[in-house]
Design a protein around this motif. Structure first.
Motif, mmCIF file in Angstrom:
data_model
loop_
_atom_site.group_PDB
_atom_site.id
_atom_site.type_symbol
_atom_site.label_atom_id
_atom_site.label_comp_id
_atom_site.label_asym_id
_atom_site.label_seq_id
_atom_site.Cartn_x
_atom_site.Cartn_y
_atom_site.Cartn_z
ATOM 1 N N ARG A 33 0.836 -1.210 0.000
ATOM 2 C CA ARG A 33 0.000 0.000 0.000
ATOM 3 C C ARG A 33 0.864 1.251 0.000
ATOM 4 O O ARG A 33 0.562 2.235 -0.679
ATOM 5 N N ALA A 34 1.970 1.227 0.737
ATOM 6 C CA ALA A 34 2.876 2.383 0.767
ATOM 7 C C ALA A 34 3.508 2.596 -0.605
ATOM 8 O O ALA A 34 3.577 3.734 -1.094
ATOM 9 N N GLU A 41 0.761 9.094 -6.078
ATOM 10 C CA GLU A 41 0.505 10.429 -5.529
ATOM 11 C C GLU A 41 1.781 11.260 -5.523
ATOM 12 O O GLU A 41 2.877 10.711 -5.558
ATOM 13 N N PRO A 42 1.633 12.589 -5.446
ATOM 14 C CA PRO A 42 2.825 13.414 -5.215
ATOM 15 C C PRO A 42 3.483 12.989 -3.897
ATOM 16 O O PRO A 42 2.805 12.515 -2.981
ATOM 17 N N ALA A 43 4.793 13.145 -3.814
ATOM 18 C CA ALA A 43 5.544 12.628 -2.656
ATOM 19 C C ALA A 43 4.989 13.121 -1.328
ATOM 20 O O ALA A 43 4.813 12.333 -0.395
ATOM 21 N N ASP A 44 4.704 14.420 -1.205
ATOM 22 C CA ASP A 44 4.200 14.950 0.075
ATOM 23 C C ASP A 44 2.876 14.308 0.472
ATOM 24 O O ASP A 44 2.676 13.941 1.630
ATOM 25 N N ALA A 49 -0.049 10.292 3.744
ATOM 26 C CA ALA A 49 -0.990 9.170 3.790
ATOM 27 C C ALA A 49 -0.363 7.942 4.441
ATOM 28 O O ALA A 49 -1.018 7.224 5.201
ATOM 29 N N ILE A 50 0.915 7.694 4.150
ATOM 30 C CA ILE A 50 1.612 6.550 4.747
ATOM 31 C C ILE A 50 1.740 6.742 6.258
ATOM 32 O O ILE A 50 1.512 5.807 7.033
ATOM 33 N N LEU A 51 2.092 7.947 6.694
ATOM 34 C CA LEU A 51 2.187 8.217 8.133
ATOM 35 C C LEU A 51 0.824 8.045 8.802
ATOM 36 O O LEU A 51 0.730 7.511 9.905
ATOM 37 N N ARG A 52 -0.237 8.487 8.133
ATOM 38 C CA ARG A 52 -1.584 8.299 8.678
ATOM 39 C C ARG A 52 -1.888 6.810 8.799
ATOM 40 O O ARG A 52 -2.406 6.347 9.816
ATOM 41 N N ASP A 61 -1.933 8.307 18.015
ATOM 42 C CA ASP A 61 -2.645 9.513 17.609
ATOM 43 C C ASP A 61 -1.760 10.447 16.787
ATOM 44 O O ASP A 61 -2.223 11.440 16.261
ATOM 45 N N ARG A 62 -0.474 10.097 16.639
ATOM 46 C CA ARG A 62 0.459 10.890 15.834
ATOM 47 C C ARG A 62 1.538 9.986 15.245
ATOM 48 O O ARG A 62 1.884 8.974 15.822
ATOM 49 N N ALA A 63 2.043 10.407 14.099
ATOM 50 C CA ALA A 63 3.188 9.729 13.482
ATOM 51 C C ALA A 63 4.027 10.808 12.798
ATOM 52 O O ALA A 63 3.489 11.706 12.176
ATOM 53 N N TRP A 64 5.329 10.719 12.940
ATOM 54 C CA TRP A 64 6.228 11.716 12.370
ATOM 55 C C TRP A 64 7.304 11.051 11.532
ATOM 56 O O TRP A 64 7.662 9.900 11.737
#
Length: 79
Positions: A33-34, A41-44, A49-52, A61-64
């Motif tokens: 999927r990643a 998609e554009p890289a950003d 989306a991958i971090l989500r 609740d967060r990913a960085w």
């Protein structure tokens, strides 16, 4: 309470191993999927989306994504 250099030296796991049986089957194809997001998609947008996806799969609740400087003395939160 640890602070400063002592915090950096304190042992703490940065990852966790899970058996496939302990994972939601839908989360096991994360690499496919990643890759599909990165190609479509554009890289950003793909990285966000991958971090989500990672955050939701892990119940966080967060990913960085953190970028280290070339000299390894500085970091910045890229996403």
């Amino acid at each position: 309470m640890l602070a400063g250099p002592d915090l950096l030296l304190a042992p703490h796991p940065s990852y966790e191993f899970l058996a496939p049986a302990d994972c939601d089957a839908a989360d096991l194809d994360w690499s496919f999927r990643a890759a599909r997001l990165l190609l479509a998609e554009p890289a950003d947008a793909a990285i966000a989306a991958i971090l989500r996806m990672i955050g939701e799969a892990s119940g966080s609740d967060r990913a960085w994504m953190v970028e280290y400087g070339d000299d390894q003395t500085s970091i910045r939160n890229t996403f």
